[in-house]
Design an enzyme around this catalytic site. Structure first.
Site, PDB file in Angstrom:
ATOM      1  N   HIS A  11       0.816  -1.427   0.047  1.00  0.00           N
ATOM      2  CA  HIS A  11       0.097   0.019  -0.092  1.00  0.00           C
ATOM      3  C   HIS A  11       0.958   1.207   0.150  1.00  0.00           C
ATOM      4  O   HIS A  11       0.174   2.427  -0.090  1.00  0.00           O
ATOM      5  CB  HIS A  11      -0.911   0.066   1.102  1.00  0.00           C
ATOM      6  CG  HIS A  11      -1.798  -1.002   1.210  1.00  0.00           C
ATOM      7  ND1 HIS A  11      -3.108  -1.099   0.041  1.00  0.00           N
ATOM      8  CD2 HIS A  11      -2.308  -1.977   2.197  1.00  0.00           C
ATOM      9  CE1 HIS A  11      -3.730  -2.127   0.540  1.00  0.00           C
ATOM     10  NE2 HIS A  11      -3.470  -2.670   1.526  1.00  0.00           N
ATOM     11  N   ASP A  31      -2.758 -10.141  -2.703  1.00  0.00           N
ATOM     12  CA  ASP A  31      -3.369 -10.061  -1.133  1.00  0.00           C
ATOM     13  C   ASP A  31      -4.673  -9.598  -1.566  1.00  0.00           C
ATOM     14  O   ASP A  31      -5.409  -9.317  -2.309  1.00  0.00           O
ATOM     15  CB  ASP A  31      -2.623  -8.744  -0.795  1.00  0.00           C
ATOM     16  CG  ASP A  31      -2.826  -8.080   0.547  1.00  0.00           C
ATOM     17  OD1 ASP A  31      -2.334  -8.655   1.547  1.00  0.00           O
ATOM     18  OD2 ASP A  31      -3.939  -7.678   0.959  1.00  0.00           O
ATOM     19  N   HIS A  44      -6.419  -6.955  -0.522  1.00  0.00           N
ATOM     20  CA  HIS A  44      -6.583  -5.628  -0.726  1.00  0.00           C
ATOM     21  C   HIS A  44      -5.597  -5.118  -2.066  1.00  0.00           C
ATOM     22  O   HIS A  44      -4.542  -5.508  -2.256  1.00  0.00           O
ATOM     23  CB  HIS A  44      -5.929  -4.906   0.392  1.00  0.00           C
ATOM     24  CG  HIS A  44      -6.801  -5.269   1.742  1.00  0.00           C
ATOM     25  ND1 HIS A  44      -6.267  -6.058   2.721  1.00  0.00           N
ATOM     26  CD2 HIS A  44      -8.099  -4.922   2.321  1.00  0.00           C
ATOM     27  CE1 HIS A  44      -7.222  -6.264   3.588  1.00  0.00           C
ATOM     28  NE2 HIS A  44      -8.425  -5.603   3.373  1.00  0.00           N
TER      29      HIS A  44
HETATM   30 ZN    ZN Z   1      -4.502  -7.051   2.690  1.00  0.00          ZN
END
Ligand code: ZN
Length: 353
Positions: free
Chosen positions: A169, A205, A207
């Site tokens: 991220h 993942d 996300h």
């Molecule tokens: Zn994640």
């Protein structure tokens, strides 16, 4: 496969994160990595090593992916936080105000002197606590990613950066989603700099790998692919839609495969095959896999329904790409099972190569 272990990961141990108006215990805890390590003790997948990356080499690699002002911000963030108020030494750092330049017209061209404002300039959520040891832990983790890339550049079929905090991220100049330095992007850039002309990142993942996407969005030499929960309902919400295809020279070099919350392995596997076909079509000669295990059915903050045995199949499918592969450890918050799931994936990969 050689496994590069971040021995400093315990230095990043957040106490609480902000979740919908209340402070809750952190999901991203040191025990996650310890469980992977324990499972590797039971089912060894290769030699465990410390990365041997000098400070100058590390700094140069960080500057290939992250902006200098952001790296400077991270390096002094804890000291700046405590300087605001000595009592802050007892509290983790979290942002609480943001400029939102795209909507509110706030300016970001004049760096604020107030550290609370600078936090909002660089951090995109209030769920990613930073503490005294974060910078050291993140740096050592980046060294693991570079060492794993170096191993693959040296001819190894695969290597694993076993590190936390995770990285996917984190963008060129922002942290969030528990991530500070983008380990997968650092590995991909190192593979590029080491001679691979086209590198693919396949993020599994739960996300969306927004940081990695943003880092490479306008580049034609690194394909970024992400299979993740649909951002209309799932974190990080503001990126990860299917119509994000890259921009400029990078047009066509980004592929998002969002899936609805509740997706099970059968449908997830179809997306994986689509992703792997894109990697093949791109002509990548090396692969980076940000290995999130929060697609697991028991994950407390995610919504897919993969089972432990499925991860061996995932590893096997990834090996089928036939590419030198660097794995970086990302999410996975069903702490007791994350080790089993991670090692299942590595074992499946190892069996198929
Ligand atoms: Zn994640």
């Amino acid at each position: 496969m050689k496994i590069f272990l971040n021995a400093d990961h315990h230095r990043h141990a957040g106490r609480q994160e902000m979740f919908r108006g209340r402070m809750v215990p952190c999901h991203e805890v040191p025990a996650r990595l310890d469980h992977v390590l324990a499972e590797l003790g039971r089912r060894p997948q290769g030699e465990l090593l410390s990365p041997a990356i000098g400070d100058a080499t590390l700094d140069a690699a960080l500057a290939r992916v992250h902006r200098p002002d952001y790296l400077q911000f991270l390096a002094t963030a804890w000291a700046d936080w405590v300087a605001m108020d000595p009592a802050n030494a007892e509290r983790d750092v979290l942002p609480s105000v943001w400029p939102l330049p795209s909507r509110h017209g706030f300016r970001t061209d004049t760096p604020p002197a107030n550290f609370a404002a600078r936090l909002g300039l660089y951090g995109f959520d209030a769920g990613s606590p930073l503490m005294a040891g974060t910078w050291a832990a993140a740096r050592s983790g980046a060294a693991c990613a570079l060492a794993a890339a170096g191993e693959v550049l040296g001819g190894a079929r695969s290597a694993f950066a076993l590190t936390r905090p995770p990285g996917h991220h984190a963008g060129p100049d922002f942290f969030g989603g528990y991530c500070f330095l983008n380990n997968a992007a650092l590995a991909a850039q190192a593979l590029r700099d080491g001679g691979h002309h086209r590198v693919a990142v396949l993020d599994v993942d739960y996300h969306h790998g927004n940081g990695t996407q943003t880092i490479f969005y306008e580049r034609a030499d690194v394909l970024t692919v992400s299979i993740h929960g649909d951002p209309r309902t799932e974190y990080p919400f503001f990126l990860g839609h299917a119509d994000e295809r890259g921009a400029g020279a990078g047009e066509g070099a980004n592929l998002n495969l969002p899936l609805p919350r509740g997706t099970g392995f059968t449908d997830w596997r179809v997306a994986l095959d689509t992703a792997l076909q894109a990697v093949t079509n791109f002509g990548a000669s090396a692969l980076v896999v940000p290995m999130g295990l929060d697609t697991f059915e028991g994950d407390p903050i995610s919504g897919f329904h993969l089972r432990s045995a499925d991860y061996a199949t995932v590893g096997q499918a990834l090996a089928g790409a036939g590419l030198p592969t660097v794995f970086t450890f990302e999410g996975g918050y069903a702490v007791a099972e994350v080790g089993i799931n991670a090692v299942n994936l590595l074992e499946g990969f190892g069996r198929a190569v």
